[in-house]
Scaffold this motif. Structure first.
Motif, PDB file in Angstrom:
ATOM      1  N   ASN A  22       0.810  -1.213   0.000  1.00  0.00           N
ATOM      2  CA  ASN A  22       0.000   0.000   0.000  1.00  0.00           C
ATOM      3  C   ASN A  22       0.851   1.273   0.000  1.00  0.00           C
ATOM      4  OD1 ASN A  22      -2.662   0.781  -0.234  1.00  0.00           O
ATOM      5  ND2 ASN A  22      -2.850   1.267   1.954  1.00  0.00           N
ATOM      6  N   ALA A  23       1.959   1.223  -0.712  1.00  0.00           N
ATOM      7  CA  ALA A  23       2.847   2.381  -0.764  1.00  0.00           C
ATOM      8  C   ALA A  23       2.404   3.323  -1.879  1.00  0.00           C
ATOM      9  CB  ALA A  23       4.272   1.924  -1.024  1.00  0.00           C
ATOM     10  N   SER A  24       2.643   4.603  -1.691  1.00  0.00           N
ATOM     11  CA  SER A  24       2.270   5.558  -2.734  1.00  0.00           C
ATOM     12  C   SER A  24       3.466   5.892  -3.613  1.00  0.00           C
ATOM     13  CB  SER A  24       1.712   6.831  -2.121  1.00  0.00           C
ATOM     14  OG  SER A  24       2.695   7.437  -1.311  1.00  0.00           O
ATOM     15  N   VAL A 109      15.876  -8.345  -5.602  1.00  0.00           N
ATOM     16  CA  VAL A 109      15.578  -7.119  -4.876  1.00  0.00           C
ATOM     17  C   VAL A 109      15.790  -7.419  -3.401  1.00  0.00           C
ATOM     18  CG1 VAL A 109      13.837  -5.380  -4.338  1.00  0.00           C
ATOM     19  CG2 VAL A 109      13.844  -6.468  -6.576  1.00  0.00           C
ATOM     20  N   LYS A 110      16.681  -6.673  -2.771  1.00  0.00           N
ATOM     21  CA  LYS A 110      16.986  -6.922  -1.366  1.00  0.00           C
ATOM     22  C   LYS A 110      16.104  -6.064  -0.469  1.00  0.00           C
ATOM     23  CE  LYS A 110      20.799  -7.039   1.878  1.00  0.00           C
ATOM     24  NZ  LYS A 110      22.076  -6.424   2.212  1.00  0.00           N
ATOM     25  N   HIS A 111      15.805  -4.867  -0.918  1.00  0.00           N
ATOM     26  CA  HIS A 111      15.234  -3.875  -0.017  1.00  0.00           C
ATOM     27  C   HIS A 111      14.569  -2.786  -0.864  1.00  0.00           C
ATOM     28  CE1 HIS A 111      15.622  -1.329   3.634  1.00  0.00           C
ATOM     29  NE2 HIS A 111      15.808  -0.356   2.789  1.00  0.00           N
ATOM     30  N   ILE A 112      13.377  -2.359  -0.503  1.00  0.00           N
ATOM     31  CA  ILE A 112      12.852  -1.156  -1.142  1.00  0.00           C
ATOM     32  C   ILE A 112      12.379  -0.181  -0.071  1.00  0.00           C
ATOM     33  CG2 ILE A 112      12.174  -2.305  -3.318  1.00  0.00           C
ATOM     34  CD1 ILE A 112       9.297  -1.920  -2.573  1.00  0.00           C
ATOM     35  N   GLU A 113      12.554   1.074  -0.379  1.00  0.00           N
ATOM     36  CA  GLU A 113      12.194   2.127   0.559  1.00  0.00           C
ATOM     37  C   GLU A 113      10.964   2.832  -0.016  1.00  0.00           C
ATOM     38  OE1 GLU A 113      14.628   5.782   2.482  1.00  0.00           O
ATOM     39  OE2 GLU A 113      15.793   4.269   1.395  1.00  0.00           O
ATOM     40  N   VAL A 114       9.903   2.943   0.772  1.00  0.00           N
ATOM     41  CA  VAL A 114       8.656   3.504   0.237  1.00  0.00           C
ATOM     42  C   VAL A 114       8.087   4.596   1.133  1.00  0.00           C
ATOM     43  CG1 VAL A 114       8.019   1.337  -0.880  1.00  0.00           C
ATOM     44  CG2 VAL A 114       7.186   1.798   1.425  1.00  0.00           C
ATOM     45  N   GLU A 115       7.195   5.349   0.528  1.00  0.00           N
ATOM     46  CA  GLU A 115       6.369   6.274   1.301  1.00  0.00           C
ATOM     47  C   GLU A 115       4.976   5.681   1.320  1.00  0.00           C
ATOM     48  OE1 GLU A 115       6.541  10.111  -0.517  1.00  0.00           O
ATOM     49  OE2 GLU A 115       8.584  10.466   0.161  1.00  0.00           O
ATOM     50  N   GLU A 116       4.361   5.688   2.478  1.00  0.00           N
ATOM     51  CA  GLU A 116       3.019   5.135   2.562  1.00  0.00           C
ATOM     52  C   GLU A 116       1.999   6.147   2.072  1.00  0.00           C
ATOM     53  OE1 GLU A 116       1.619   2.637   5.974  1.00  0.00           O
ATOM     54  OE2 GLU A 116       3.620   3.172   6.695  1.00  0.00           O
ATOM     55  N   LYS A 117       0.829   5.607   1.686  1.00  0.00           N
ATOM     56  CA  LYS A 117      -0.259   6.489   1.272  1.00  0.00           C
ATOM     57  C   LYS A 117      -0.665   7.355   2.463  1.00  0.00           C
ATOM     58  CE  LYS A 117      -2.247   4.036  -2.542  1.00  0.00           C
ATOM     59  NZ  LYS A 117      -2.676   2.690  -2.845  1.00  0.00           N
ATOM     60  N   ALA A 118      -1.003   8.609   2.189  1.00  0.00           N
ATOM     61  CA  ALA A 118      -1.429   9.501   3.256  1.00  0.00           C
ATOM     62  C   ALA A 118      -2.737   8.963   3.852  1.00  0.00           C
ATOM     63  CB  ALA A 118      -1.634  10.892   2.693  1.00  0.00           C
ATOM     64  N   LYS A 119      -2.817   8.996   5.131  1.00  0.00           N
ATOM     65  CA  LYS A 119      -4.026   8.489   5.781  1.00  0.00           C
ATOM     66  C   LYS A 119      -5.044   9.620   5.912  1.00  0.00           C
ATOM     67  CE  LYS A 119      -2.059   4.708   8.415  1.00  0.00           C
ATOM     68  NZ  LYS A 119      -0.642   4.845   8.035  1.00  0.00           N
ATOM     69  N   GLU A 120      -6.313   9.264   5.677  1.00  0.00           N
ATOM     70  CA  GLU A 120      -7.371  10.259   5.832  1.00  0.00           C
ATOM     71  C   GLU A 120      -7.997  10.067   7.197  1.00  0.00           C
ATOM     72  OE1 GLU A 120     -10.257  10.378   2.701  1.00  0.00           O
ATOM     73  OE2 GLU A 120      -8.678  10.100   1.203  1.00  0.00           O
TER      74      GLU A 120
END
Ligand SMILES: [Zn+2]
Length: 124
Positions: A22-24, A109-120
């Motif tokens: 659920n990453a944006s 793929v060892k690792h991915i860095e994500v930003e999560e979806k903004a929560k409402e």
């Protein structure tokens, strides 16, 4: 081109992982790369940016962790790092070409860095 098709599968996989978490946005991707995969790093980085363009991984930072090729001789059991990752070399101890690859063919793929979806937040 070898590098391009590897980048396409890498971005597809990254998108799948990012969506399932659920990453944006993906901001960083770290891959483990065996030297025997024999990619040209500059070309690979160029293809990565091109393929990532307009995807969830657009503009993400690519980190490559190289894994040296390591072979084990099937005749005497000696394990060694050949000087070339692509040209076959005999066992330095007994001269046999009957070898097994222990490491150096990785492409994961060892690792991915994500930003999560903004929560409402519902206030009413
Ligand atoms: Zn040997």
């Amino acid at each position: 081109m070898h590098e391009l098709s590897l980048c396409q599968s890498l971005i597809q996989l990254t998108e799948r992982i990012a969506n399932s978490y659920n990453a944006s946005k993906v901001i960083g991707v770290t891959v483990e790369m065996g030297t025997a995969v024999a990619i040209e790093e500059d070309t690979f980085r160029f293809c990565f940016d091109a393929v990532a363009n307009d995807t969830i991984a657009d503009g993400s930072k690519l980190t490559i962790e190289w894994i040296r090729l390591k072979l084990q001789c099937q005749l005497c059991g000696n394990s060694y790092h050949p000087t070339s990752p692509v040209i076959p070399e005999p066992c330095p101890q007994c001269g046999s070409f009957d070898t097994k690859c222990l490491s150096g063919r990785e492409f994961t793929v060892k690792h991915i860095e994500v930003e999560e979806k903004a929560k409402e937040i519902e206030l009413h």
